[in-house]
Design a protein around this motif. Structure first.
Motif, short mmCIF file in Angstrom:
data_model
loop_
_atom_site.label_atom_id
_atom_site.label_comp_id
_atom_site.label_asym_id
_atom_site.label_seq_id
_atom_site.Cartn_x
_atom_site.Cartn_y
_atom_site.Cartn_z
N ARG A 1 -17.40 -36.96 -64.99
CA ARG A 1 -17.54 -38.27 -64.34
C ARG A 1 -18.97 -38.49 -63.85
NH1 ARG A 1 -14.30 -41.98 -61.50
NH2 ARG A 1 -15.35 -42.98 -59.75
N LEU A 2 -19.61 -37.45 -63.32
CA LEU A 2 -20.93 -37.57 -62.69
C LEU A 2 -21.72 -36.30 -62.91
CD1 LEU A 2 -21.82 -38.80 -59.11
CD2 LEU A 2 -22.28 -36.43 -59.73
N VAL A 3 -23.03 -36.44 -63.09
CA VAL A 3 -23.93 -35.29 -63.07
C VAL A 3 -25.11 -35.62 -62.17
CG1 VAL A 3 -23.30 -34.32 -65.30
CG2 VAL A 3 -25.09 -36.07 -65.18
N GLY A 4 -25.69 -34.57 -61.60
CA GLY A 4 -26.86 -34.75 -60.75
C GLY A 4 -27.81 -33.58 -60.89
N VAL A 5 -29.08 -33.84 -60.63
CA VAL A 5 -30.12 -32.82 -60.63
C VAL A 5 -30.83 -32.89 -59.30
CG1 VAL A 5 -32.28 -32.04 -61.68
CG2 VAL A 5 -30.44 -32.94 -63.12
N ARG A 6 -31.06 -31.73 -58.70
CA ARG A 6 -31.71 -31.70 -57.39
C ARG A 6 -32.78 -30.63 -57.36
NH1 ARG A 6 -30.68 -35.00 -53.94
NH2 ARG A 6 -31.52 -34.87 -51.84
N ALA A 7 -33.94 -30.98 -56.78
CA ALA A 7 -35.04 -30.04 -56.57
C ALA A 7 -35.00 -29.59 -55.11
CB ALA A 7 -36.37 -30.71 -56.88
N GLU A 8 -34.96 -28.29 -54.87
CA GLU A 8 -34.75 -27.76 -53.52
C GLU A 8 -35.84 -26.75 -53.16
OE1 GLU A 8 -30.84 -26.16 -54.01
OE2 GLU A 8 -29.85 -28.10 -53.72
N ARG A 9 -35.82 -26.36 -51.89
CA ARG A 9 -36.81 -25.41 -51.35
C ARG A 9 -38.22 -25.90 -51.68
NH1 ARG A 9 -36.09 -19.74 -53.38
NH2 ARG A 9 -37.53 -19.28 -51.68
N LEU A 10 -38.51 -27.11 -51.23
CA LEU A 10 -39.77 -27.75 -51.57
C LEU A 10 -40.94 -27.13 -50.81
CD1 LEU A 10 -38.70 -31.50 -51.67
CD2 LEU A 10 -38.43 -29.71 -53.39
N VAL A 11 -42.08 -27.08 -51.47
CA VAL A 11 -43.32 -26.62 -50.86
C VAL A 11 -44.40 -27.65 -51.14
CG1 VAL A 11 -42.74 -24.18 -51.03
CG2 VAL A 11 -43.96 -25.27 -52.91
N ASP A 12 -45.42 -27.66 -50.31
CA ASP A 12 -46.52 -28.59 -50.49
C ASP A 12 -47.34 -28.21 -51.71
OD1 ASP A 12 -48.23 -30.80 -49.24
OD2 ASP A 12 -49.68 -29.19 -49.56
N GLU A 13 -47.67 -29.19 -52.53
CA GLU A 13 -48.42 -28.93 -53.76
C GLU A 13 -49.73 -28.22 -53.48
OE1 GLU A 13 -50.55 -31.48 -57.36
OE2 GLU A 13 -49.55 -32.48 -55.69
N GLY A 14 -50.42 -28.61 -52.43
CA GLY A 14 -51.73 -28.03 -52.14
C GLY A 14 -51.68 -26.58 -51.70
N SER A 15 -50.51 -26.14 -51.22
CA SER A 15 -50.40 -24.76 -50.72
C SER A 15 -49.88 -23.79 -51.77
CB SER A 15 -49.48 -24.72 -49.50
OG SER A 15 -48.15 -25.05 -49.87
N ALA A 16 -49.54 -24.29 -52.96
CA ALA A 16 -48.93 -23.44 -53.98
C ALA A 16 -49.99 -23.02 -54.99
CB ALA A 16 -47.80 -24.19 -54.69
N ALA A 17 -50.16 -21.71 -55.13
CA ALA A 17 -51.14 -21.19 -56.07
C ALA A 17 -50.66 -21.27 -57.51
CB ALA A 17 -51.47 -19.74 -55.73
N GLN A 18 -49.38 -21.60 -57.68
CA GLN A 18 -48.79 -21.60 -59.02
C GLN A 18 -49.54 -22.50 -59.98
OE1 GLN A 18 -46.89 -24.47 -60.04
NE2 GLN A 18 -46.06 -23.71 -61.96
N GLN A 19 -50.02 -23.63 -59.50
CA GLN A 19 -50.68 -24.56 -60.40
C GLN A 19 -51.90 -23.93 -61.07
OE1 GLN A 19 -49.86 -27.47 -61.47
NE2 GLN A 19 -47.98 -27.61 -60.29
N LEU A 20 -52.55 -22.95 -60.40
CA LEU A 20 -53.72 -22.31 -60.96
C LEU A 20 -53.36 -21.34 -62.07
CD1 LEU A 20 -55.63 -21.57 -57.64
CD2 LEU A 20 -55.92 -23.53 -59.18
N GLU A 21 -52.08 -20.97 -62.15
CA GLU A 21 -51.67 -19.94 -63.09
C GLU A 21 -50.96 -20.51 -64.31
OE1 GLU A 21 -49.16 -17.55 -60.69
OE2 GLU A 21 -50.75 -16.97 -59.30
N LEU A 22 -50.87 -21.82 -64.40
CA LEU A 22 -50.14 -22.42 -65.52
C LEU A 22 -50.86 -22.16 -66.83
CD1 LEU A 22 -49.17 -25.88 -64.03
CD2 LEU A 22 -47.66 -23.96 -64.46
N GLY A 23 -50.08 -21.97 -67.86
CA GLY A 23 -50.65 -21.80 -69.19
C GLY A 23 -51.00 -23.14 -69.80
N VAL A 24 -51.50 -23.08 -71.03
CA VAL A 24 -51.94 -24.29 -71.70
C VAL A 24 -50.78 -25.25 -71.90
CG1 VAL A 24 -52.92 -25.19 -73.83
CG2 VAL A 24 -53.84 -23.08 -72.83
#
Length: 386
Positions: free
Chosen positions: A323-346
């Motif tokens: 009947r219904l589906v949903g997607v949720r993003a949780e445990r949010l962190v500030d983009e500026g404080s996450a080092a992950q963006q520096l480690e992304l591949g091409v």
């Protein structure tokens, strides 16, 4: 704000002023998300099926809603609040607590500040709001509700008991239908009735923690303080299909659409998600959720979708009717404080750059200007736009 979504729609369609307006989904599965007070007089309320709302109020105009517009108005209102005091705690798009104890020297007493807020919201946004003023968050909230629509109520400390005790027990925070039923069976119909019952009796009836909580509230005691700008803990989207579906491809396309929408909200707010969860509601209304924590936080729609699809496929539903589906993003962190963006591949950088470009196109040409190819054609039986 008063009937926030509906009020914004009336602002956009002034010819509808003074008429019953419903904001909600179309079709048999649509539900009311907001309604003007003209519609509410017929018994229409939020979460009601639109089909039933139209039976109650057949002359109502039903509009699909525009979340991006509501979020834009909300940001403007919250910015107005922060110009009055930095101690603002939003509860939702249309509601917030303000601690104005430090604003008196500049703007006057609490009554003057409340009148100032209502005037500015009306002048700048073209909508109305109701304001409750009190020495505690709980009583201020009740005063706001009590003064709707387009009202103002100040409950000074000596007046708290006279205001609070005649109210029904259901007005207390934490009293849902089941707890209310227990209290009514005990003969406790008003907050005053409850206040004069020993705390131990309440604890035996509704549990130790709930009993203590309700006893304190019944005497107007609420020790909480306004917490400014409490970070969002999650964001997401869900869709009710116009008819129950059992085709995994249809569900996959809807999960992709919802993932793209959720990722756009993350990027707009400057957040990354550590956890992705899905909601699945079956034809019999049974609902399940599943979640998975990511190796690194993200705001990329494709990554949200890959996780959401894996969670769904792992359920092994075998043509179950959905009947219904949903997607949720949780445990949010500030983009500026996450080092992950520096480690992304091409590949990840390329995908995120593409989605950022899509964001820019959407701001210029409207939502959906750029979409994944699989969403170009509508999903059969889907509940939303292609």
């Amino acid at each position: 704000m008063d009937a926030f979504f509906a009020s914004v729609e009336v602002r956009r369609h002034p010819e509808l002023a003074g008429t019953p307006v419903i904001v909600g989904g179309h079709g048999n599965r649509g539900v009311v998300t907001s309604a003007t007070y003209e519609a509410r007089r017929y018994g229409v309320h939020s979460a009601m099926p639109v089909s039933r709302a139209l039976r109650l109020c057949p002359t109502a105009t039903v509009l699909p809603g525009d979340l991006a517009l509501y979020e834009e108005v909300s940001r403007s209102v919250m910015a107005l609040f922060r110009s009055i005091t930095p101690v603002v705690q939003p509860l939702s798009l249309d509601e917030a607590f303000l601690d104005v104890s430090g604003s008196g020297r500049r703007l006057g007493d609490a009554l003057a500040i409340a009148e100032h807020i209502r005037s500015r919201v009306h002048d700048e946004q073209g909508i109305t709001c109701s304001v409750g003023v009190a020495g505690s968050m709980f009583v201020a909230k009740l005063a706001s509700t009590h003064s709707k629509p387009d009202g103002l109520l100040v409950v000074r400390p000596p007046e708290v008991m006279a205001f609070l005790h005649p109210l029904p027990v259901g007005a207390l925070w934490g009293v849902g239908p089941k707890t209310e039923d227990v209290l009514l069976r005990l003969g406790l119909r008003t907050v005053g009735d409850l206040a004069h019952v020993p705390a131990q009796t309440l604890q035996r009836a509704v549990g130790a923690a709930a009993g203590r909580h309700l006893h304190e509230l019944s005497w107007g005691r609420d020790p909480r303080r306004v917490v400014p700008d409490e970070p969002d803990r999650s964001t997401g989207a869900e869709e009710t299909f116009s008819t129950d579906v059992d085709d995994p491809q249809v569900v996959h396309r809807e999960l992709l659409r919802l993932s793209e929408r959720t990722a756009g909200r993350l990027r707009s707010a400057g957040h990354l998600a550590r956890t992705v969860s899905i909601k699945v509601r079956f034809a019999d209304f049974h609902t399940i959720t599943r979640s998975r924590t990511l190796a690194a936080p993200t705001d990329v729609g494709q990554e949200l979708y890959d996780t959401a699809r894996a969670l769904y496929d792992a359920l092994g539903l075998d043509r179950a009717r959905i009947r219904l589906v949903g997607v949720r993003a949780e445990r949010l962190v500030d983009e500026g404080s996450a080092a992950q963006q520096l480690e992304l591949g091409v590949r990840e950088h390329g995908r995120r750059d593409a989605e950022l470009a899509a964001d820019r196109a959407a701001r210029r040409f409207g939502a959906g200007a750029v979409r994944p190819g699989t969403l170009i054609r509508p999903a059969a039986g889907g509940g939303g736009r292609p």
